[in-house]
Design a protein around this motif. Structure first.
Motif, mmCIF file in Angstrom:
data_model
loop_
_atom_site.group_PDB
_atom_site.id
_atom_site.type_symbol
_atom_site.label_atom_id
_atom_site.label_comp_id
_atom_site.label_asym_id
_atom_site.label_seq_id
_atom_site.Cartn_x
_atom_site.Cartn_y
_atom_site.Cartn_z
ATOM 1 N N LYS A 1 -10.940 22.955 50.766
ATOM 2 C CA LYS A 1 -11.729 22.412 51.869
ATOM 3 C C LYS A 1 -13.152 22.149 51.403
ATOM 4 N N SER A 2 -13.886 21.439 52.238
ATOM 5 C CA SER A 2 -15.244 21.040 51.877
ATOM 6 C C SER A 2 -16.176 22.228 51.703
ATOM 7 N N ASP A 3 -17.021 22.142 50.692
ATOM 8 C CA ASP A 3 -18.124 23.074 50.453
ATOM 9 C C ASP A 3 -17.681 24.515 50.193
ATOM 10 N N VAL A 4 -16.463 24.701 49.715
ATOM 11 C CA VAL A 4 -16.027 26.004 49.216
ATOM 12 C C VAL A 4 -15.515 25.810 47.793
ATOM 13 N N GLY A 5 -15.483 26.891 47.041
ATOM 14 C CA GLY A 5 -15.015 26.806 45.661
ATOM 15 C C GLY A 5 -13.604 27.328 45.476
ATOM 16 N N ASP A 6 -12.915 27.627 46.559
ATOM 17 C CA ASP A 6 -11.588 28.251 46.503
ATOM 18 C C ASP A 6 -10.526 27.193 46.196
ATOM 19 N N ILE A 7 -9.900 27.283 45.041
ATOM 20 C CA ILE A 7 -8.864 26.323 44.664
ATOM 21 C C ILE A 7 -7.462 26.862 44.924
ATOM 22 N N ARG A 8 -7.364 28.126 45.341
ATOM 23 C CA ARG A 8 -6.046 28.670 45.669
ATOM 24 C C ARG A 8 -5.485 27.930 46.883
ATOM 25 N N SER A 9 -4.223 27.645 46.866
ATOM 26 C CA SER A 9 -3.545 26.959 47.975
ATOM 27 C C SER A 9 -4.117 25.565 48.227
ATOM 28 N N SER A 10 -4.752 24.981 47.222
ATOM 29 C CA SER A 10 -5.255 23.618 47.356
ATOM 30 C C SER A 10 -4.122 22.631 47.106
ATOM 31 N N LYS A 11 -3.964 21.678 48.009
ATOM 32 C CA LYS A 11 -2.913 20.672 47.876
ATOM 33 C C LYS A 11 -3.291 19.572 46.890
ATOM 34 N N VAL A 12 -4.521 19.597 46.403
ATOM 35 C CA VAL A 12 -4.936 18.609 45.406
ATOM 36 C C VAL A 12 -4.088 18.755 44.145
ATOM 37 N N ALA A 13 -3.684 19.984 43.841
ATOM 38 C CA ALA A 13 -2.840 20.217 42.666
ATOM 39 C C ALA A 13 -1.539 19.439 42.770
ATOM 40 N N ASN A 14 -0.980 19.343 43.973
ATOM 41 C CA ASN A 14 0.267 18.605 44.165
ATOM 42 C C ASN A 14 0.062 17.104 43.960
ATOM 43 N N VAL A 15 -1.110 16.613 44.383
ATOM 44 C CA VAL A 15 -1.442 15.201 44.164
ATOM 45 C C VAL A 15 -1.496 14.912 42.667
ATOM 46 N N VAL A 16 -2.188 15.768 41.947
ATOM 47 C CA VAL A 16 -2.328 15.595 40.497
ATOM 48 C C VAL A 16 -0.963 15.609 39.823
ATOM 49 N N ASP A 17 -0.113 16.554 40.222
ATOM 50 C CA ASP A 17 1.226 16.643 39.618
ATOM 51 C C ASP A 17 2.017 15.356 39.826
ATOM 52 N N HIS A 18 1.919 14.780 41.024
ATOM 53 C CA HIS A 18 2.672 13.557 41.312
ATOM 54 C C HIS A 18 2.138 12.387 40.494
ATOM 55 N N LEU A 19 0.847 12.294 40.329
ATOM 56 C CA LEU A 19 0.274 11.219 39.515
ATOM 57 C C LEU A 19 0.723 11.346 38.064
ATOM 58 N N ARG A 20 0.817 12.558 37.581
ATOM 59 C CA ARG A 20 1.221 12.772 36.186
ATOM 60 C C ARG A 20 2.676 12.368 35.942
ATOM 61 N N GLU A 21 3.483 12.384 37.001
ATOM 62 C CA GLU A 21 4.865 11.946 36.845
ATOM 63 C C GLU A 21 4.938 10.485 36.413
ATOM 64 N N PHE A 22 3.859 9.739 36.655
ATOM 65 C CA PHE A 22 3.802 8.326 36.264
ATOM 66 C C PHE A 22 2.939 8.128 35.012
ATOM 67 N N ASP A 23 2.705 9.256 34.310
ATOM 68 C CA ASP A 23 1.936 9.229 33.054
ATOM 69 C C ASP A 23 0.516 8.722 33.245
#
Length: 466
Positions: free
Chosen positions: A360-382
């Motif tokens: 979420k905005s203005d916090v540094g907590d990356i646990r349970s961040s769904k951004v990781a899932n976005v990154v993983d999907h993009l990597r599937e397309f190299d």
């Protein structure tokens, strides 16, 4: 013959007989500040010093209680002992309050009149509640607490868990009987990281107890530190249920906004413009589409669903909403791919910079961040993906995301910018400057809707948003 009553016996007797004054409200609304109670002299032990427990410990210390902050994590306790805020929501000088001592020594629990448990309650891989942290904390607390202690759970649980899981574990570890030798209450946390307007003292505190006298005691305790007042729930189960449905309501409404966004995308209609138009009606609720991460909204529906299914109830709406929100990372990745295709980019040769990796905005907590899932999907397309987050710890990001991380922000050489978390630090970004550094025919995928589409068009950027 003179009877001598020990301090712990006297403490237990006072709580059982309800010698703590409390003004009640016939309407069931939040109670304003009541009488100042003598328990200012009480010792409070907070078990679990995360984003819930640490502000709670500080709040009691600032109200002149003696506080013991207990955690099993050596690193966390070491940093707190050095006077460093480990949550990012408090000031270091608050951590250094002389009324708090931080420790990993469980024997100090013996000194506490009240023990407040604020440990994580995640779900397992099968989306079932994992109450292992609560059971472990209860075993530790039960083995150390004195008779007369009141134990209050703040962790999020399904209705009935305090009575069915916490209390038996306390009894087994202590050899004592709840309601006679020690007492149990529940007060759901309402912490909102990075929200200075809704801190502990600003939000009405729901409280409950295993009987009326314990309820009065717990209500008076919290009322002494919460300016907004307390709401005494008629039962522990009501208090447990209110916590989970607060987040279920948000999850369902965000899912509706997300589903609308996906539909409008196929219709070539701007979702934000639709929501702004609909928002002119006085009773329209302003929910926006986005990634739903964190420790509450994506978790609490499963807690309630677990309990409901035990009673033969199938909570279809909330579970369908969960599926919609869990599908959003793939949808965001697909928007990015469409934008790259519109820019005539070859996916395997494309570079994407992700701005904001925290949940979420203005916090540094990356646990349970769904951004990781976005990154993983993009990597599937190299697609080559890099990241930048001015709030999160770069070493932690590298470990969790396995991602190239920028130490300072640079757009040079990228084909697209994907804004996933709208930190306030990004508000001064000028799209003309971004476009000048990006490769020709570049894209901006604005998940949070932080930029204006017209500004992106003026900068000659292909623009996509939810």
């Amino acid at each position: 013959m003179t009877t001598i009553i020990s301090d712990t016996e006297k403490r237990a007797d006072e709580r059982a007989s309800g010698q703590y004054a409390l003004e009640t409200s016939s309407e069931g609304t939040a109670l304003e500040h009541t009488t100042e109670q003598s328990s200012r002299e009480a010792t409070i032990c907070v078990v679990g010093l995360g984003y819930v427990g640490l502000p709670l410990a500080v709040g009691f210390a600032q109200s002149e209680y003696r506080v013991i902050g207990y955690d099993v994590d050596d690193v966390t306790v070491d940093r707190l002992q050095e006077g460093i805020d480990t949550t990012g929501d408090l000031r270091d000088e608050q951590i250094q309050d002389g009324n708090i001592s931080y420790t990993t020594d469980a024997t100090t629990i013996t000194e506490a009149d009240y023990v407040i448990i604020a440990v994580p309650t995640p779900i397992d891989d099968d989306e079932r509640p994992d109450l292992g942290y609560i059971e472990s904390a209860a075993t530790t607390v039960g083995s150390e607490m004195d008779p007369g202690t009141t134990v209050i759970l703040e962790s999020t649980v399904y209705p009935g868990a305090t009575r069915d899981v916490l209390t038996p574990a306390l009894e087994e570890a202590s050899g004592l009987t709840a309601g006679e030798d020690f007492f149990v209450g529940y007060s759901p946390e309402r912490a909102t990281p990075a929200d200075s307007e809704h801190g502990l003292e600003d939000v009405v505190k729901v409280v409950s107890g295993q009987n009326e006298k314990v309820l009065e005691d717990v209500a008076t305790l919290y009322d002494s530190i919460v300016d907004a007042g307390v709401h005494p729930a008629p039962s522990i189960e009501v208090a447990e249920a209110c916590k989970v449905i607060e987040n279920i309501q948000r999850d369902v409404n965000i899912a509706l906004a997300n589903e609308l966004s996906m539909a409008f995308e196929s219709m070539d209609i701007d979702t934000q413009e639709v929501l702004e138009a609909a928002g002119t009606k006085w009773n329209f609720h302003d929910y926006r589409p986005g990634l739903v991460g964190g420790h509450c909204i994506p978790v609490d529906p499963y807690f309630f669903a677990h309990r409901a299914k035990r009673e033969g109830v199938d909570p279809e709406l909330m579970l369908t909403s969960r599926k919609v929100n869990e599908s959003m990372p793939n949808h965001v990745a697909e928007l990015t791919i469409k934008a790259l295709n519109e820019c005539h980019k070859t996916l395997q040769e494309s570079r994407v910079l992700v701005l904001g990796l925290a949940y979420k905005s203005d916090v540094g907590d990356i646990r349970s961040s769904k951004v990781a899932n976005v990154v993983d999907h993009l990597r599937e397309f190299d697609i080559d993906v890099a990241g930048y987050d001015p709030y999160a710890d770069n070493d932690e990001i590298r470990k969790s995301f396995d991602l190239d991380i920028q130490e300072s922000l640079s757009f040079d050489g990228f084909d697209a910018v994907l804004l996933t978390t709208s930190h306030s630090a990004f508000e001064d970004i000028e799209l003309d400057d971004v476009a000048a550094d990006l490769d020709d025919d570049a894209a901006l995928i604005d998940v949070a809707g932080a930029f204006e589409q017209n500004d992106a068009a003026d900068a000659e950027l292909v623009y996509r948003s939810l």
